[in-house]
Scaffold this active site. Structure first.
Site, PDB file in Angstrom:
ATOM      1  N   SER A 193     -10.307 -45.534  -6.984  1.00 49.63           N
ATOM      2  CA  SER A 193     -10.447 -46.155  -7.981  1.00 49.63           C
ATOM      3  C   SER A 193     -11.400 -47.221  -7.288  1.00 49.63           C
ATOM      4  CB  SER A 193      -9.599 -46.709  -8.291  1.00 49.63           C
ATOM      5  OG  SER A 193     -10.143 -47.536  -9.507  1.00 49.63           O
ATOM      6  N   ASP A 252     -11.270 -40.789 -18.312  1.00 40.58           N
ATOM      7  CA  ASP A 252     -10.912 -42.763 -17.617  1.00 40.58           C
ATOM      8  C   ASP A 252     -11.201 -43.424 -18.484  1.00 40.58           C
ATOM      9  OD1 ASP A 252     -10.619 -43.908 -15.852  1.00 40.58           O
ATOM     10  OD2 ASP A 252     -10.728 -42.686 -14.210  1.00 40.58           O
ATOM     11  N   HIS A 271      -7.253 -41.738 -15.871  1.00 39.71           N
ATOM     12  CA  HIS A 271      -7.583 -42.956 -14.344  1.00 39.71           C
ATOM     13  C   HIS A 271      -6.611 -42.171 -13.649  1.00 39.71           C
ATOM     14  CE1 HIS A 271      -9.351 -45.946 -12.165  1.00 39.71           C
ATOM     15  NE2 HIS A 271      -8.333 -46.267 -11.326  1.00 39.71           N
TER      16      HIS A 271
END
Length: 847
Positions: A691, A777, A814
């Site tokens: 991320s 995501d 995600h």
């Protein structure tokens, strides 16, 4: 408008790791602008698809087209499907004249709905606007349905699968190592809540958690240690009842994740929220725990994942989200009078219009108040609702103020407040009467000598204060490590005693477990370290020297004595900042290095954003790397909160115009490992981030690609400037107070200098890269990792660089797969790629 093209008529060969890859990929060419308009929802073609029929979305896309100034060239060929043999990665079309603009809004842009900057910003917008090249902008399709884009992603997956198909035996080996090391049939430590113990279980062969409860015994202490035979058929506690089996919810679903699970005040009902796409939009259900039936479900209510009960079983609170996926409206639903078929409206209690602010809620530990928090990265405003008073309304604790953050809990008619008010570098601990608009009444909490316990200075940081009948437990940091302090409270809220809990290991992670009881002297903590598996500890708050282990994670075949961990520091390039570094290794590997000076394989992990700490915690899956001779290293770079908020905030942290400190620190740690510690060499050094940590890795391999042999980037935030320009995307406006707003002159150039997709170095030798993403995501949209893969392939030196593989999960968000077995499969895939590119694919794991 959009098309994805592989190089269709050439047979190319990629050779690496003694492997020749040949794959079959099918491409779809779309030549008609109307077809593309229908596929993407952009104007210029048919709008018969459901997305385009939404007028608000249609007009947004018209405005977006104006913003992007698209000049696509559509080929004259007819639509066709061609099978081809190729041994190269898909070659993504580059629309070299495609740009988007940062700065003032273009004509027709809906500034009210999608602002170019926050209302509170005093910074000038770029005027005239500045162009940002976006040659792969065609990859963006918010419907996730464009067949051209999907074909490109499927081609990427086909290439990655073919390139790594020889690793299937290794992936299976790694997977079996991980499975063998975990207790597939296990449980989490039960916690007391009302007349029940609540806990969750996992069972061999089942992918998801099973939530349970059991009647509470007269003597809580008698249930520990728990007597259980270890089988799935046997209850953990007598009278066990399954409250929610996620495996049943996940039947025939490719994704299933639970947002919240909350037992009602009477414990007769269970409210839960579920996400079935990975997009973090949930549905709400209420289950009768006596009959097992769903007694309330509104299929038309799409909501944020949080839910909370009121004072009784008739009231639920929840949030709805705006178009950018921001929770912004708090509603109250009366289950007794709410009739879904009659279309009864829920009561709107609070709305947050400022796109910088994100809403959340929680209850005070004593269950007296519901706290509704509206916060940006730099300011907080909390409202409270007295659940004991049916006539109460939401009231504000303290109005939002610029650069002032705060959190609260309640005890004995007082707010216990942690805040940085007054420009403090860290949070201080305050006490105030539990009334509205009390900001002028905050007083520092002191010991008997009137010395503040948490002054907000540099040496000690405070994260949370949790209240109990006779104690307050403070969680924070000191000396770069997480800490827990116990405050014993006497009459008139006088602090009679203040104790720091101590632990023997040099580096560890500790924090509060689930503590639902307010009237108790027992505190549950969760403790682990790089070499110590997770433990649930019970602390007697009256005498913290009395502690016992409630449960310890069992790791099959794990011998702690074979592994070592150390905490040290590396000097940054500024010559004064010491960057904490944690190393984990097998002892014989480090012994061999020290005795013979032989360089070792090292895997360097980092994050460094949002003030979030990367703790020295235990992960059983790392054993597969350690047992093959790899040293695992955590770089606690600036941008995290390891050394307090000053490690994160300006001027010396890594936020806004000092964000590059994150990347520089990571590279400095890598150089330290090579040059100062002499532990490794570039051809034996790999790196990883997830991320915002993927941003760290992307920026680092652009700045110093020669330092790394392999890079793993998971759901990486790498298209920073294009994303932060566009307020229609989730998190963009909220995060203007994190990275800065590139629409503003102050930030544009600085952010353009590190945004990874825009800074791939032409002709450079790049490490082997595995880049992963999730189609659904909402936090890092799939096109960001796809763009980075395409950009690196376009610019790098193909003769000297490693392969660039994109692996896109087509049914995940995600957090990757919600299925725990699939998650381990995914991790095995990543580690197999890593080991192969390091030349360790044939290396057997040590026992």
């Amino acid at each position: 408008m959009t098309r994805s093209v592989g190089r269709c008529c050439e047979r190319l060969l990629w050779r690496g790791s003694n492997l020749v890859v040949e794959i079959i990929v099918s491409f779809v060419y779309v030549s008609n602008i109307a077809t593309i308009g229908a596929a993407t929802g952009f104007p210029g073609g048919s709008t018969s698809n459901s997305a385009a029929n939404d007028s608000s979305l249609y007009h947004f896309r018209q405005n977006q087209q104006s913003l992007l100034h698209i000049k696509s060239k559509i080929p004259d060929s007819t639509m066709t499907s061609t099978s081809l043999k190729t041994t190269s990665a898909p070659v993504a079309l580059r629309e070299e004249d495609r740009v988007l603009y940062a700065g003032v809004a273009p004509e027709g842009w809906d500034v009210k709905k999608f602002p170019r900057q926050s209302a509170s910003s005093k910074e000038p917008l770029l005027d005239p606007p500045r162009a940002v090249p976006d040659p792969y902008g065609w990859m963006r399709d918010e419907t996730r349905a464009n067949p051209v884009v999907l074909s490109h992603l499927e081609a990427e997956n086909a290439f990655t699968n073919a390139l790594t198909q020889h690793l299937e035996p290794l992936r299976e080996t790694l997977y079996q190592e991980m499975i063998t090391s975990i207790e597939e049939t296990d449980y989490r430590t039960p916690y007391a809540d009302g007349s029940f113990y609540y806990y969750s279980r996992t069972m061999k062969g089942k992918s998801y958690t099973v939530h349970c409860r059991a009647p509470r015994s007269a003597d809580d202490s008698s249930i520990f240690p728990i007597q259980w035979d270890g089988t799935a058929e046997s209850p953990i506690l007598p009278g066990e009842q399954v409250t929610l089996d996620i495996n049943e919810l996940a039947v025939n679903k490719s994704y299933c994740s639970i947002g919240s699970i909350r037992a009602s005040p009477s414990h007769n009902l269970l409210a839960y929220t579920a996400d079935y796409t990975g997009g973090e939009t949930c549905l709400m259900y209420v289950k009768d725990l006596t009959t097992g039936e769903i007694v309330h479900h509104d299929p038309n209510l799409e909501m944020y994942g949080s839910v909370a009960w009121g004072a009784d079983d008739s009231t639920l609170f929840y949030f709805k989200m705006d178009d950018s996926h921001r929770p912004f409206r708090l509603y109250r639903r009366d289950l007794k009078s709410h009739g879904i078929s009659e279309g009864k409206e829920d009561q709107l209690l609070l709305e947050e219009p400022d796109p910088l602010f994100w809403m959340g809620m929680y209850k005070s530990t004593d269950d007296r108040y519901l706290f509704v928090e509206s916060s940006s990265k730099e300011s907080t405003e909390i409202f409270f609702l007295d659940l004991k008073d049916p006539q109460s309304t939401l009231q504000c604790v303290a109005r939002r103020r610029s650069q002032v953050l705060y959190e609260i809990d309640h005890r004995d008619g007082k707010w216990w407040i942690q805040s940085n008010v007054g420009g403090l570098p860290n949070m201080a601990l305050f006490l105030s009467p539990a009334v509205a608009n009390c900001e002028s009444q905050w007083k520092l909490v002191t010991d008997k000598s009137k010395k503040p316990l948490f002054s907000g200075g540099f040496s000690r940081s405070l994260d949370y204060a949790t209240c109990f009948t006779d104690h307050v437990v403070a969680s924070g940091r000191e000396g770069g490590l997480p800490r827990v302090w116990i405050l014993s409270i006497g009459s008139n809220n006088v602090v009679n005693d203040f104790q720091l809990l101590s632990f023997t290991e040099d580096a560890y992670d500790v924090g509060l477990g689930v503590n639902r009881e307010f009237d108790t002297n027992r505190l549950v903590l969760i403790y682990d370290s790089m070499v110590t598996p997770t433990q649930s500890l019970e602390i007697n708050m009256d005498d913290p020297s009395h502690r016992r282990i409630l449960k310890e994670k069992i790791v099959e075949g794990y011998d702690k004595s074979l592994y070592g961990s150390e905490r040290t520091t590396a000097l940054s390039r500024d010559g004064k900042t010491e960057i904490p570094v944690t190393l984990l290794y097998r002892k014989e590997v480090m012994k061999k290095h020290k005795e013979l000076g032989i360089p070792q394989y090292v895997h360097l992990y980092g994050y460094g954003s949002y003030g979030s700490c990367k703790e020295a915690s235990f992960h059983v899956t790392r054993l597969s790397l350690l047992n093959r001779g790899i040293v695992y290293v955590l770089a606690h770079v600036r941008g995290g909160g390891e050394m307090g908020r000053q490690w994160y905030e300006q001027p010396n942290g890594a936020k806004y115009l000092c964000k590059k400190n994150t990347f520089n620190d990571f590279i400095d740690v890598a150089r330290w490992l090579i040059e100062k510690r002499s532990l490794t060499v570039p051809k034996m050094l790999s790196c990883e981030g997830r991320s915002a940590g993927g941003l760290l890795i992307g920026a680092s391999i652009n700045q110093a690609p020669e330092l790394f042999k392999v890079a793993l980037l998971s759901v990486p935030f790498v298209d920073v400037v294009p994303t932060m320009i566009d307020a229609s995307l989730p998190l963009t406006t909220v995060e203007w107070e994190e990275w800065g707003n590139p629409n503003e002159a102050k930030y544009f150039d600085y952010m353009m200098e590190y945004s990874p997709v825009q800074n791939v170095v032409p002709g450079a030798t790049y490490p082997s890269c595995l880049i992963t993403g999730g189609l659904h995501d909402p936090r890092v949209p799939y096109w960001e990792p796809a763009k980075l893969a395409a950009a690196i392939r376009h610019y790098h030196n193909p003769e000297t660089s490693g392969p660039v593989c994109l692996k896109m999960e087509m049914s995940a968000g995600h957090s990757g797969s919600s299925d725990r077995y699939k998650y381990l499969r995914e991790l095995s895939f990543d580690y197999a790629f890593l080991l192969d590119q390091l030349g360790l694919a044939e290396q057997s794991a040590s026992n």
